[in-house]
Write a protein that holds these residues in place. Structure first.
Motif: not given
Length: 456
Positions: A120-141
């Motif tokens: 029903s969304h035009h365009p349909a968007l991903p909730f988040y992308t691989v690149k955005e997931a990688e930004r979170a992973i960079a903060l892991f400790r």
């Protein structure tokens, strides 16, 4: 006197979306950062910005790597979080796998929805992308379990082993002399792969999961059930499809089926493991042998027994394979993943059996099948359900009501307050009554977005 506030931003009145935001005079913390799953109104809440200033969060502490405890992390970073994301080493390894897999699925689903026009969304968007997931992973400790870690003058925490999945812990957080215990998801005393959970000895404020707060796991003979299903599949020349959570459940099923074959209780039926994420999780078991009960020799022998699928092309070859077979594929609640492709092709065939193994949240396809749905919606189209639907609840990785009470029984003091989270309303209410009757404690069931202030 200091004031600490806790905002219940998820897993409050529902099972998924675990997020507890803690404001203190010295710093701000979030305990878990999960996605809502299941009912549409819950899933839609994932798209709403959190009602807090995420740029002011200093640390996120993770109890374990499941999506409903970690899946919101990329969005948190999008909203301005720049702090550290802390968990045990295997929890961060699992979280990395889950976030990248989830991001890839979000991208693929948005692309498919746009191509086929069923969003029903035009365009349909991903909730988040691989690149955005990688930004979170960079903060892991990572931090070790069973060791106190100080993060400010008056605040420290400790991760404690909790069973459930590899790397999972509960968190003891000491702030200004008070002990806050966050249970995360509590594992079971007897598990194929994992040791029993540790237990807290003191809690001024206790936050405890209630997934099975109203149930005892049935005394099922899982071996006998699996033997019967395998023999039925062979006799009918059909397919046994097992939607599975990629973390721990998949590995437990592999171990169970491998042991049955070794004991000559089932024949050498082809068994396909079709879960890219599950395959990656197997490597975490190899990387962290101290976190589970399998020796490396046993682990290697087990893995060699199965047909591990890596490419999507092999998924279609497996579907076209005319032999009776077992397919274990993600996801466990039939919300996404490779299992949808199998069900699209095989759910309308009477010789197919779908075996559900574990908790099925409200609003998921797994719950619909469990409740006897006559049709199921896959990729925007409805398919009739002619397959037999079976359920084995005793393979759940969650403690049942008795297990939850056992986990609390070593607490020497009477907590000042007990909060029941991570449960559906009937489970929460039943567990509240049980705690009152057994322990004499009064437990509170927080509402979503409720805020509680503590003077310490």
């Amino acid at each position: 006197m200091n004031s600490i506030k806790i905002h219940f931003l998820g897993a409050s009145g529902t099972v998924t979306g675990s997020k507890f935001y803690m404001e203190t005079p010295e710093l701000n913390l979030m305990i878990d950062c999960g996605m809502f799953q299941g009912l549409k109104e819950l899933r839609q809440m994932n798209w709403e910005p959190l009602p807090i200033d995420t740029s002011k969060i200093d640390f996120v502490l993770l109890t374990h790597g499941h999506l409903d405890h970690t899946g919101y992390l990329p969005r948190l970073v999008q909203e301005g979080f720049k702090g550290k994301i802390i968990g045990t080493a295997p929890t961060l390894a699992i979280t990395r796998i889950i976030l990248l897999d989830s991001a890839k699925i979000h991208e693929e689903e948005a692309e498919r929805a746009n191509e086929e026009g069923y969003s029903s969304h035009h365009p349909a968007l991903p909730f988040y992308t691989v690149k955005e997931a990688e930004r979170a992973i960079a903060l892991f400790r990572f931090e070790e379990k069973e060791e106190w870690t100080s993060i400010s003058e008056h605040i420290r925490f400790k991760f404690r082993y909790n069973g459930h999945i590899i790397g999972a812990t509960f968190i003891e957080l000491e702030a200004f002399g008070k002990v806050f215990v966050f249970s995360g998801d509590i594992g079971r005393e007897k598990d194929f792969l994992l040791a029993p959970p540790e237990r807290p000895k003191w809690a001024d404020y206790l936050f405890v999961e209630s997934t099975y707060g109203n149930k005892l796991h049935p005394e099922e003979n899982v071996e006998e059930i699996m033997i019967a299903l395998v023999n039925e599949t062979i006799t009918q020349r059909g397919n046994l499809i097992i939607p599975s959570f990629a973390v721990e459940r998949l590995q437990s099923l592999m171990y169970l089926l491998w042991q049955l074959y070794k004991k000559n209780k089932i024949p050498n039926i082809p068994i396909f493991i079709d879960s890219p994420m599950g395959n990656n999780v197997l490597s975490v078991f190899e990387q962290f042998p101290d976190w589970h009960k399998l020796s490396m020799t046993t682990y290697q022998s087990m893995c060699n027994h199965f047909n591990i699928i890596s490419s999507y092309g092999d998924t279609w070859k497996t579907i076209d394979d005319p032999r009776p077979k077992i397919v274990i594929a993600g996801s466990g609640m039939v919300t996404g993943g490779r299992v949808l492709t199998y069900l699209k092709q095989l759910i309308d065939i009477s010789t197919t059996t779908v075996l559900l193994v574990g908790y099925q949240a409200e609003g998921t396809r797994g719950r619909q099948l469990l409740d006897g749905a006559h049709e199921i919606k896959l990729f925007g189209k409805y398919y009739p359900v002619k397959a037999k639907i079976r359920h084995v609840e005793s393979l759940s990785a969650h403690a049942d009501q008795q297990g939850l009470l056992q986990w609390m029984e070593n607490i020497r003091n009477m907590p000042e307050e007990v909060f029941l989270v991570h449960g559906e309303p009937t489970a929460l209410d039943a567990f509240r009554s049980k705690i009152r009757d057994v322990k004499g404690w009064t437990a509170h069931i927080p509402k979503l977005k409720e805020t509680k202030e503590f003077l310490v």
